[in-house]
Enzyme design. Structure first.
Site, PDB file in Angstrom:
ATOM      1  N   GLU A 109      20.720  10.574  -6.079  1.00  0.00           N
ATOM      2  CA  GLU A 109      21.873  11.464  -5.892  1.00  0.00           C
ATOM      3  C   GLU A 109      22.066  12.278  -7.178  1.00  0.00           C
ATOM      4  O   GLU A 109      22.219  11.695  -8.246  1.00  0.00           O
ATOM      5  CB  GLU A 109      23.128  10.617  -5.599  1.00  0.00           C
ATOM      6  CG  GLU A 109      24.443  11.363  -5.588  1.00  0.00           C
ATOM      7  CD  GLU A 109      24.508  12.459  -4.535  1.00  0.00           C
ATOM      8  OE1 GLU A 109      24.467  12.149  -3.339  1.00  0.00           O
ATOM      9  OE2 GLU A 109      24.569  13.645  -4.926  1.00  0.00           O
ATOM     10  N   ASP A 169      23.319  17.419   3.475  1.00  0.00           N
ATOM     11  CA  ASP A 169      23.989  18.725   3.404  1.00  0.00           C
ATOM     12  C   ASP A 169      23.615  19.552   4.628  1.00  0.00           C
ATOM     13  O   ASP A 169      22.431  19.713   4.934  1.00  0.00           O
ATOM     14  CB  ASP A 169      23.580  19.461   2.126  1.00  0.00           C
ATOM     15  CG  ASP A 169      24.186  18.826   0.882  1.00  0.00           C
ATOM     16  OD1 ASP A 169      25.251  18.181   0.993  1.00  0.00           O
ATOM     17  OD2 ASP A 169      23.587  18.969  -0.194  1.00  0.00           O
ATOM     18  N   LYS A 226      24.393  27.999   7.850  1.00  0.00           N
ATOM     19  CA  LYS A 226      23.902  29.356   8.167  1.00  0.00           C
ATOM     20  C   LYS A 226      22.419  29.315   8.519  1.00  0.00           C
ATOM     21  O   LYS A 226      21.630  28.661   7.821  1.00  0.00           O
ATOM     22  CB  LYS A 226      24.086  30.279   6.954  1.00  0.00           C
ATOM     23  CG  LYS A 226      25.536  30.548   6.648  1.00  0.00           C
ATOM     24  CD  LYS A 226      25.663  31.474   5.450  1.00  0.00           C
ATOM     25  CE  LYS A 226      27.132  31.696   5.152  1.00  0.00           C
ATOM     26  NZ  LYS A 226      27.405  31.972   3.751  1.00  0.00           N
ATOM     27  N   THR A 235      30.836   6.202   6.063  1.00  0.00           N
ATOM     28  CA  THR A 235      30.778   6.792   4.725  1.00  0.00           C
ATOM     29  C   THR A 235      31.953   7.739   4.562  1.00  0.00           C
ATOM     30  O   THR A 235      32.626   8.089   5.535  1.00  0.00           O
ATOM     31  CB  THR A 235      29.474   7.603   4.512  1.00  0.00           C
ATOM     32  OG1 THR A 235      29.512   8.770   5.348  1.00  0.00           O
ATOM     33  CG2 THR A 235      28.228   6.786   4.820  1.00  0.00           C
ATOM     34  N   GLU A 291      31.473  10.769   6.670  1.00  0.00           N
ATOM     35  CA  GLU A 291      31.724  10.535   8.099  1.00  0.00           C
ATOM     36  C   GLU A 291      33.220  10.500   8.389  1.00  0.00           C
ATOM     37  O   GLU A 291      33.679  11.045   9.394  1.00  0.00           O
ATOM     38  CB  GLU A 291      31.080   9.223   8.557  1.00  0.00           C
ATOM     39  CG  GLU A 291      31.365   8.941  10.024  1.00  0.00           C
ATOM     40  CD  GLU A 291      30.512   7.825  10.595  1.00  0.00           C
ATOM     41  OE1 GLU A 291      29.406   8.119  11.073  1.00  0.00           O
ATOM     42  OE2 GLU A 291      30.949   6.664  10.562  1.00  0.00           O
TER      43      GLU A 291
HETATM   44  C1  SAM Z   1      27.296  15.827   2.633  1.00  0.00           C
HETATM   45  S1  SAM Z   1      26.955  14.749   1.310  1.00  0.00           S
HETATM   46  C2  SAM Z   1      26.949  13.149   2.078  1.00  0.00           C
HETATM   47  C3  SAM Z   1      27.117  12.030   1.090  1.00  0.00           C
HETATM   48  C4  SAM Z   1      27.050  10.601   1.660  1.00  0.00           C
HETATM   49  N1  SAM Z   1      25.715  10.292   2.145  1.00  0.00           N
HETATM   50  C5  SAM Z   1      28.076  10.374   2.737  1.00  0.00           C
HETATM   51  O1  SAM Z   1      27.685  10.196   3.917  1.00  0.00           O
HETATM   52  O2  SAM Z   1      29.276  10.376   2.426  1.00  0.00           O
HETATM   53  C6  SAM Z   1      25.221  15.035   0.998  1.00  0.00           C
HETATM   54  C7  SAM Z   1      24.748  14.468  -0.325  1.00  0.00           C
HETATM   55  O3  SAM Z   1      23.351  14.684  -0.482  1.00  0.00           O
HETATM   56  C8  SAM Z   1      23.100  14.955  -1.842  1.00  0.00           C
HETATM   57  N2  SAM Z   1      21.822  15.670  -1.979  1.00  0.00           N
HETATM   58  C9  SAM Z   1      21.568  16.964  -1.676  1.00  0.00           C
HETATM   59  N3  SAM Z   1      20.305  17.291  -1.978  1.00  0.00           N
HETATM   60  C10 SAM Z   1      19.732  16.169  -2.509  1.00  0.00           C
HETATM   61  C11 SAM Z   1      18.445  15.892  -3.050  1.00  0.00           C
HETATM   62  N4  SAM Z   1      17.488  16.825  -3.092  1.00  0.00           N
HETATM   63  N5  SAM Z   1      18.209  14.643  -3.512  1.00  0.00           N
HETATM   64  C12 SAM Z   1      19.176  13.682  -3.466  1.00  0.00           C
HETATM   65  N6  SAM Z   1      20.416  13.908  -2.965  1.00  0.00           N
HETATM   66  C13 SAM Z   1      20.690  15.134  -2.506  1.00  0.00           C
HETATM   67  C14 SAM Z   1      24.296  15.803  -2.264  1.00  0.00           C
HETATM   68  O4  SAM Z   1      24.475  15.847  -3.672  1.00  0.00           O
HETATM   69  C15 SAM Z   1      25.439  15.124  -1.531  1.00  0.00           C
HETATM   70  O5  SAM Z   1      26.071  14.131  -2.300  1.00  0.00           O
END
Ligand code: SAM
Length: 233
Positions: free
Chosen positions: A92, A141, A145, A212, A215
């Site tokens: 992360e 993420d 778009k 999470t 969620e």
């Molecule tokens: C929408 S959040 C969801 C966080 C958590 N899994 C939850 O369900 O609450 C997506 C997470 O993926 C992480 N993330 C995005 N690109 C990443 C990458 N290339 N490697 C590791 N983590 C990444 C972001 O920093 C973010 O914390």
């Protein structure tokens, strides 16, 4: 496409956030004192320019599970606490999430996990072939778009290295609240070498699913979870 055709680490783009609101004093303390002992060494290009595969002896021969983008860390700590026979790695890059996770690790006193505080693709570079037996991708993420869909995790730049590091039979769990993410996952994950095993909706998560933060936010905002399970061929 083979993963040797993908950009090298120094030419990868990362579009997410790495810093958020100001950290509390306790969180600064976790980052200053607790991160280094848990941080996997030899993952970044700076520490390992030759991209030599990691020595995984720290797992003590236990199965290795990986969580991509653990956010606040609730799922990662839950899995570590419930599965002491396994070693978990979480990746992360968002510093506020890492600090939250470190607080939860202190509270739960779990020891069977390691962290990569950065992009999971750097970790993929140095994980040995077929070394991971379960992967969690919770609420990646969404990049809503259409012109940003190629930034999603469910694209070859992530999926081909993931396929290399996962063992035959490994489970790959994906949770998302975005119907179009389900569409892209179903289109792009199987060609990377995974078979769809289960597709479920709200109320039918995995039996050990703790939910999470993301969620909970999705549910408050009226979006429904989707739970996909793939199996590495
Ligand atoms: C929408 S959040 C969801 C966080 C958590 N899994 C939850 O369900 O609450 C997506 C997470 O993926 C992480 N993330 C995005 N690109 C990443 C990458 N290339 N490697 C590791 N983590 C990444 C972001 O920093 C973010 O914390």
């Amino acid at each position: 496409m083979s993963d040797s055709a993908l950009p090298p680490p120094e030419r990868r783009n990362f579009y997410g956030r790495t810093h958020g609101k100001t950290l509390r004093a306790s969180q600064k303390d976790y980052l200053a004192n607790d991160l280094e002992p848990l941080r996997l060494k030899g993952v970044t290009v700076a520490e390992n320019p030759a991209r030599t595969p990691l020595d995984l002896s720290l797992t003590g021969g236990r199965p290795l599970w990986l969580e991509v983008g653990f956010g606040g860390g609730e799922h990662l700590v839950h899995m570590a606490a419930g599965n002491p026979q396994v070693h978990l790695i979480g990746a992360e890059p968002f510093v506020n999430g890492i600090a939250m996770l470190l607080g939860k690790i202190r509270a739960a006193a779990v020891t069977n996990l390691s962290l990569h505080p950065g992009d999971v693709r750097d970790l993929f570079d140095v994980l040995p072939d077929a070394s991971v037996s379960r992967v969690f991708l919770n609420y990646p993420d969404p990049w809503p778009k259409a012109r940003h869909h190629r930034r999603r995790f469910v694209t070859p730049g992530y999926l081909l290295p993931l396929a290399r590091v996962t063992a035959p039979g490994a489970e790959f769990r994906v949770a998302t609240d975005i119907p179009d993410y389900v569409r892209q996952a179903l289109e792009e994950i199987p060609p990377a070498g995974f078979a769809l095993e289960r597709q479920a909706g709200q109320g039918a998560a995995w039996e050990d699913w703790p939910s999470t933060r993301y969620e909970q936010k999705a549910l408050r905002e009226g979006r429904s979870p989707h739970y996909l399970t793939f199996r590495r061929l």
